[in-house]
Design a protein around this motif. Structure first.
Motif, short mmCIF file in Angstrom:
data_model
loop_
_atom_site.label_atom_id
_atom_site.label_comp_id
_atom_site.label_asym_id
_atom_site.label_seq_id
_atom_site.Cartn_x
_atom_site.Cartn_y
_atom_site.Cartn_z
N LEU A 1 -132.23 41.48 -58.10
CA LEU A 1 -130.94 40.79 -58.26
C LEU A 1 -129.85 41.80 -58.55
O LEU A 1 -129.99 42.67 -59.40
N LEU A 2 -128.75 41.68 -57.84
CA LEU A 2 -127.66 42.64 -57.95
C LEU A 2 -126.49 42.02 -58.70
O LEU A 2 -126.00 40.95 -58.34
N GLU A 3 -126.05 42.69 -59.74
CA GLU A 3 -124.86 42.29 -60.50
C GLU A 3 -123.66 42.89 -59.79
O GLU A 3 -123.31 44.04 -60.00
N ARG A 4 -123.04 42.13 -58.90
CA ARG A 4 -121.99 42.67 -58.03
C ARG A 4 -120.77 43.17 -58.80
O ARG A 4 -120.11 44.09 -58.36
N SER A 5 -120.48 42.58 -59.96
CA SER A 5 -119.28 43.00 -60.70
C SER A 5 -119.40 44.44 -61.20
O SER A 5 -118.39 45.08 -61.45
N GLY A 6 -120.62 44.96 -61.29
CA GLY A 6 -120.79 46.32 -61.78
C GLY A 6 -120.88 47.37 -60.68
O GLY A 6 -121.06 48.54 -60.96
N VAL A 7 -120.77 46.94 -59.41
CA VAL A 7 -120.92 47.86 -58.29
C VAL A 7 -119.54 48.27 -57.78
O VAL A 7 -118.77 47.43 -57.34
N VAL A 8 -119.24 49.54 -57.88
CA VAL A 8 -117.95 50.04 -57.43
C VAL A 8 -118.13 51.32 -56.64
O VAL A 8 -119.15 52.00 -56.75
N GLY A 9 -117.14 51.63 -55.84
CA GLY A 9 -117.13 52.92 -55.15
C GLY A 9 -117.46 52.84 -53.68
O GLY A 9 -118.32 52.08 -53.26
N GLU A 10 -116.70 53.60 -52.92
CA GLU A 10 -116.90 53.65 -51.48
C GLU A 10 -118.18 54.40 -51.12
O GLU A 10 -118.84 54.08 -50.14
N LYS A 11 -118.57 55.36 -51.94
CA LYS A 11 -119.76 56.16 -51.65
C LYS A 11 -121.01 55.29 -51.58
O LYS A 11 -121.85 55.44 -50.69
N ILE A 12 -121.14 54.35 -52.52
CA ILE A 12 -122.33 53.49 -52.51
C ILE A 12 -122.32 52.58 -51.28
O ILE A 12 -123.37 52.27 -50.72
N GLU A 13 -121.14 52.18 -50.84
CA GLU A 13 -121.04 51.36 -49.63
C GLU A 13 -121.47 52.18 -48.41
O GLU A 13 -122.21 51.70 -47.55
N ASP A 14 -121.00 53.42 -48.33
CA ASP A 14 -121.39 54.31 -47.23
C ASP A 14 -122.89 54.56 -47.23
O ASP A 14 -123.54 54.51 -46.19
N ASP A 15 -123.43 54.84 -48.41
CA ASP A 15 -124.87 55.10 -48.53
C ASP A 15 -125.69 53.86 -48.15
O ASP A 15 -126.73 53.97 -47.50
N THR A 16 -125.21 52.68 -48.55
CA THR A 16 -125.90 51.44 -48.20
C THR A 16 -125.93 51.27 -46.69
O THR A 16 -126.99 51.01 -46.11
N ARG A 17 -124.78 51.44 -46.05
CA ARG A 17 -124.73 51.28 -44.59
C ARG A 17 -125.65 52.28 -43.90
O ARG A 17 -126.35 51.94 -42.95
#
Length: 130
Positions: free
Chosen positions: A18-34
């Motif tokens: 389960l992901l707590e979306r309110s605590g996820v920030v930053g473009e780097k994590i989005e890039d890494d996820t993709r």
């Protein structure tokens, strides 16, 4: 007694998908996820039954678990894989219990008797069937 403290700490470090979306920030994590989702969803060129293993490594606190959760819950991953299992493996773990958990999570059948469900040799094929 030290063993009991270590075991207790290991249990406390278990994670869930389960992901707590309110605590996820930053473009780097989005890039890494993709990037990871792309690697995991690309078709393999050959027809072998190869298995891909991807490791996310680094020091504590850099977001390995958050990245793993984002990949695990990504829509492309949801559509690509019929079954997904989240296993939390701490430094102190039991292989038989891990196999039993994976089989159960995949809606598989544990080997017949209680003794059979404790036998790694029987659990591995049961997981493959699941």
């Amino acid at each position: 007694q030290d063993r009991m403290v270590t075991r207790s700490q290991a249990v406390d470090r278990k994670t869930d998908p389960l992901l707590e979306r309110s605590g996820v920030v930053g473009e780097k994590i989005e890039d890494d996820t993709r990037a990871l989702v792309k690697v995991l969803t690309e078709e393999v060129a050959d027809d072998s039954d190869s298995i891909m293993i991807v490791a996310i490594v680094g020091v504590g606190g850099i977001g390995k678990t958050t990245l793993s959760k984002k990949v695990f819950n990504d829509e492309a991953i949801q559509g690509k894989f019929a079954k997904k299992i989240w296993l939390s493996i701490t430094q102190v773990f039991n292989e038989v219990e891990l196999l039993r958990t994976a089989i159960t999570a995949a809606n598989g059948n544990l080997p017949g008797s209680r003794g059979g469900s404790q036998d790694k040799v029987l659990l591995v094929p049961a997981l493959a069937d699941a």
